[in-house]
Design a protein around this motif. Structure first.
Motif, PDB file in Angstrom:
ATOM      1  N   PRO A   1      -4.135 -10.474   0.234  1.00  0.00           N
ATOM      2  CA  PRO A   1      -3.330  -9.903   1.173  1.00  0.00           C
ATOM      3  C   PRO A   1      -3.668  -8.633   1.185  1.00  0.00           C
ATOM      4  N   GLN A   2      -4.411  -7.751   0.432  1.00  0.00           N
ATOM      5  CA  GLN A   2      -4.383  -6.313   0.585  1.00  0.00           C
ATOM      6  C   GLN A   2      -6.018  -6.223   1.635  1.00  0.00           C
TER       7      GLN A   2
ATOM      8  N   PHE B   1      -3.656 -14.055  -4.276  1.00  0.00           N
ATOM      9  CA  PHE B   1      -2.587 -13.550  -4.175  1.00  0.00           C
ATOM     10  C   PHE B   1      -2.527 -11.959  -4.263  1.00  0.00           C
ATOM     11  N   VAL B   2      -3.553 -11.546  -4.795  1.00  0.00           N
ATOM     12  CA  VAL B   2      -3.515  -9.985  -5.205  1.00  0.00           C
ATOM     13  C   VAL B   2      -4.631  -9.326  -4.007  1.00  0.00           C
TER      14      VAL B   2
ATOM     15  N   THR C   1      14.314   2.625  -0.972  1.00  0.00           N
ATOM     16  CA  THR C   1      15.557   1.807  -1.317  1.00  0.00           C
ATOM     17  C   THR C   1      16.222   2.578  -2.538  1.00  0.00           C
TER      18      THR C   1
ATOM     19  N   GLN D   1       3.791  -4.232   5.790  1.00  0.00           N
ATOM     20  CA  GLN D   1       5.315  -4.022   6.013  1.00  0.00           C
ATOM     21  C   GLN D   1       5.559  -3.179   4.535  1.00  0.00           C
ATOM     22  N   HIS D   2       4.990  -3.575   3.475  1.00  0.00           N
ATOM     23  CA  HIS D   2       5.181  -2.773   2.474  1.00  0.00           C
ATOM     24  C   HIS D   2       4.875  -1.126   2.389  1.00  0.00           C
ATOM     25  N   LEU D   3       4.159  -0.885   3.536  1.00  0.00           N
ATOM     26  CA  LEU D   3       3.796   0.487   3.680  1.00  0.00           C
ATOM     27  C   LEU D   3       4.851   1.254   4.474  1.00  0.00           C
ATOM     28  N   LYS D   4       5.643   0.575   5.272  1.00  0.00           N
ATOM     29  CA  LYS D   4       6.681   0.954   6.281  1.00  0.00           C
ATOM     30  C   LYS D   4       7.883   0.947   5.607  1.00  0.00           C
ATOM     31  N   ARG D   5       8.326   0.183   4.729  1.00  0.00           N
ATOM     32  CA  ARG D   5       9.736  -0.020   4.463  1.00  0.00           C
ATOM     33  C   ARG D   5      10.546   1.107   3.961  1.00  0.00           C
TER      34      ARG D   5
ATOM     35  N   GLN E   1      -6.809  -3.157  -9.546  1.00  0.00           N
ATOM     36  CA  GLN E   1      -5.874  -4.155  -9.249  1.00  0.00           C
ATOM     37  C   GLN E   1      -6.641  -5.693  -9.715  1.00  0.00           C
TER      38      GLN E   1
END
Lengths: 250, 500
Positions: B416-417, B412-413, B500, B493-497, B395
């Motif tokens: 948040p993680q 930004f990278v 798509t 939330q990115h792990l739960k969405r 990353q």
């Protein structure tokens, strides 16, 4: 934009022999080139050296005839500036994609243009949407990487790199993590990018992918042993090592 | 001149001319009959020393203002300047005289033994104390006597009630303490028997700073006047404290009290027999709530401020340790090991009582927050480092090749993680900090736990009030635990969405 690598030497600490032993190649503008070779031949290392992710002991990297890495007579500050300038013209798509997991496909593609190039959000998003659409991802712009397939992730990674408008784009094993059925997607993506005039270098083990390229370089023990058009290198190899490689991979 | 302006000028002039109040330090947790909360109206501080301080202040032409502090730290707080005098059962002893000036004694009491009634093995003389478990107060004459006679001495930092509770439960064999304490706590319970003898006499005096001789002179004169006009005798009689030892101290030939011990009887009526829990919950606890709310607000303010400091400093330490040059990394590791490896109480004591030696005198709240914040910063730094290290190296490289600066990469990278990983341990730390904030009572702050221990000792109600204070801690802590879960879910939330 041309990419020329001359006499690159990289010796990893602890290894008996250098990984790159004076490796050189010269790629004309807009070519789509495959770097082939066995594991340990130095394929990924050369990409990392070109991107400045690894230092190297000797050699130069030139873009359009301008040395962007490897000049020894510059201060550390100048070297850092040169590297930044080089990176502004180079892009790299990682083997493991390295998408930012907490950002959507769209945000992955807009972050650097906004923060590095100072692009406004709407302009960055418009460009990102266009790139994602070109790569067949128009219905996945809001998706987080976790929910994308391997091929989709790979294409988002390409779109993210292209969003910075590189003139040279490097790929490290772009199909190694993908299901065989998805490899066609990647080749198609590479062809689409090729049409835009970007110089592309693809490190791969995948002969089928290499056959779709315009140029092939075969690496062995840190040097280029053979290069040319795929039909020439892959159908009528001149070097014993290339022949052995093709036999083993075939 | 306008009337309001005239009024303001008169008020200002009065305030300017008024002598400074007599700030006197005491520990309400010590309990009856010294300084304690009225069991029937806990918002009121009562006790014979409260009245004595008021009488003395009147004599000195000012008013008395109590300042709370732990009993075993009163002389340190006095030296630090947190109050003008310490007036709370300070015994006349050589080691006290080395660190403070002492007034003439204002009270004297014999030491008495309290044992379980009908306990055949109970010690009834000083010689019989050898190898017996004897409860008493730390740093007291009684402790020194018990040690001299070879007792297995158990001292209690909390209230006097706990000393007698342990005797009742068989955890100790006897209690050796001043007769006034025995009267207020030991003799209330029929399970106990008081053994009198020639065990020693303790005298109490008022302590002032070593450089404050004029104050001691003034207090001695005031005490002399109060003894001469009988004010002190009347005061002690009301509290049931007119002891033969005090009579002899004052040169008074009347060894027995002449009036009823009104305050003692009032105390006995209030705490002698605790009503059942539900009755207390209905009739008494509502009047305690404002005190608990006040304590909870201080606990929350101190904890939130300390956590903010710990987070800010923890981020810097984690960054320094993860990305800094060798010298910075070493400094960060040294900080973390020091603050993680030494007790918070030691750090708080060093900051509050030690720094004044270097000319740094911090406000109690600030010192408490600083100690808590500095200590928890070490834990936070390790949480954040774990968070940072959980982010794959790729990353960072991806950010690098995109041209993001180090700061942008962190913001930004990586940030948040890393935050998502760090939130659960951070929440645990905040709850732990909330509980550890009880230590700031050492620096004169009456937070939630101190509110409880003081009230419990004043009312002899440890269990019911314990449940009440536990409820307050839960009420304060649970919303933050819930908030942390919401924030964590947001970062994840990115792990739960859905696909798509």
């Amino acid at each position: 934009m041309t990419l020329k690598v001359t006499g690159l030497v990289r010796h990893h600490a602890g290894n008996a022999e250098p990984t790159l032993k004076g490796l050189s190649f010269d790629l004309p503008t807009g070519t789509l080139t495959a770097l082939l070779g066995r594991s340990g031949a130095g394929k990924s290392t050369v990409l990392r050296c070109v991107m400045g992710l690894e230092p190297f002991e000797a050699g130069t990297v030139e873009i359009d005839g301008v040395v962007v890495q490897g000049t020894n007579d510059v201060s550390p500050a100048q070297r850092a500036r040169q590297l930044n300038e080089a990176r502004a013209r180079l892009g790299l798509v990682f083997q493991a994609f390295e998408l930012f997991p907490h950002l959507s496909a769209l945000d992955n593609c807009t972050l650097a243009p906004m923060k590095v190039k100072g692009l406004g959000r709407s302009a960055a998003e418009a460009r990102a949407r266009s790139l994602l659409a070109q790569l067949g991802l128009e219905h996945h712009v809001g998706a987080f990487p976790e929910r994308l397939s391997g091929g989709q992730k790979q294409r988002v990674a390409i779109a993210r790199a292209l969003a910075m408008e590189p003139r040279v784009l490097l790929y490290d094993e772009p199909t190694s993590a993908l299901d065989p059925s998805l490899k066609g997607e990647v080749l198609q993506a590479l062809k689409r990018v090729d049409a835009t005039g970007v110089t592309q270098v693809v490190v791969t083990h995948d002969l089928a992918l290499a056959r779709g390229m315009e140029h092939v370089c075969v690496l062995d023990h840190g040097v280029v042993i053979e290069s040319g058009a795929p039909v020439q290198v892959l159908e009528a190899p001149q070097h014993d090592t290339t022949r052995a490689l093709l036999r083993d991979w075939g | 001149m306008r009337p309001w302006l005239l009024g303001a000028i008169v008020l200002s002039a009065t305030a300017w001319a008024a002598p400074p109040p007599l700030r006197w330090g005491a520990d309400g947790q010590g309990g009856a009959p010294f300084v304690f909360q009225d069991p029937m109206d806990p918002t009121r501080l009562i006790g014979f020393e409260v009245e004595l301080a008021d009488l003395l202040a009147q004599r000195l032409g000012t008013r008395a203002v109590p300042v709370a502090g732990p009993w075993d730290k009163l002389l340190e707080l006095l030296a630090r300047g947190d109050f003008d005098v310490a007036l709370n059962g300070i015994e006349v002893a050589a080691e006290k005289k080395r660190v403070a000036l002492l007034s003439r004694p204002y009270f004297a009491a014999a030491e008495v033994l309290t044992v379980r009634r009908a306990d055949p093995s109970a010690p009834r003389s000083l010689e019989a104390l050898k190898d017996k478990r004897v409860g008493t107060l730390p740093g007291s004459l009684a402790e020194r006597i018990a040690q001299r006679f070879g007792a297995d001495v158990r001292t209690y930092e909390g209230g006097q009630d706990e000393i007698y509770e342990d005797l009742k439960l068989g955890r100790t064999d006897a209690v050796l303490l001043d007769e006034v304490i025995a009267a207020y706590y030991g003799e209330l319970d029929e399970a106990f028997e008081t053994v009198r003898g020639d065990f020693g006499v303790v005298e109490y005096a008022i302590a002032a700073r070593l450089d404050d001789q004029p104050r001691i002179d003034a207090l001695d004169a005031a005490l002399g006047a109060l003894i001469a006009d009988g004010s002190l005798r009347r005061l002690y009689e009301r509290w049931g404290l007119w002891t033969p030892a005090t009579a002899r101290l004052f040169g008074d030939s009347a060894l027995t009290p002449r009036g009823p011990a009104i305050e003692y009887e009032r105390w006995k009526a209030a705490v002698g027999h605790l009503p059942p829990f539900w009755e207390r919950a209905r009739t008494r606890y509502p009047s305690y709530l404002p005190l608990f709310v006040k304590g909870a607000v201080l606990t929350l303010l101190a904890s939130l401020s300390a956590m903010a400091l710990a987070i800010a400093l923890g981020v810097l330490l984690a960054m320094g340790r993860r990305f800094g040059p060798a010298v910075v990394r070493a400094a960060c590791v040294a900080y973390i090991e020091f603050f993680r490896g030494t007790p918070l109480l030691v750090q708080l004591t060093m900051i509050y009582f030690g720094l004044p030696e270097l000319g740094v005198r911090l406000d109690p709240f600030f010192a408490g927050v600083l100690a808590l914040g500095l200590n928890y910063a070490a834990a936070e730094a390790e949480n954040y480092r774990a968070g940072l290290e959980s982010v794959h190296r790729g990353q960072l490289e991806a950010s690098q090749v995109l041209g993001l600066s180090t700061l942008q990469t962190l913001r930004f990278v990586v940030g948040p993680q890393a935050v998502r990983i760090s939130i659960p341990p951070m929440t645990n730390d905040f709850i732990a900090l909330l509980k550890d904030s009880s230590l700031i009572s050492v620096v004169t702050l009456t937070e939630l736990t101190k509110t409880y221990t003081t009230l419990a000792n004043s009312t002899r109600d440890h269990l019911g009030l314990g449940l009440l204070v536990a409820l307050f801690y839960l009420l304060v802590g649970l919303p933050f635990a819930r908030l942390a879960r919401v924030v964590e879910a947001r970062f994840a939330q990115h792990l739960k969405r859905e696909p798509t």
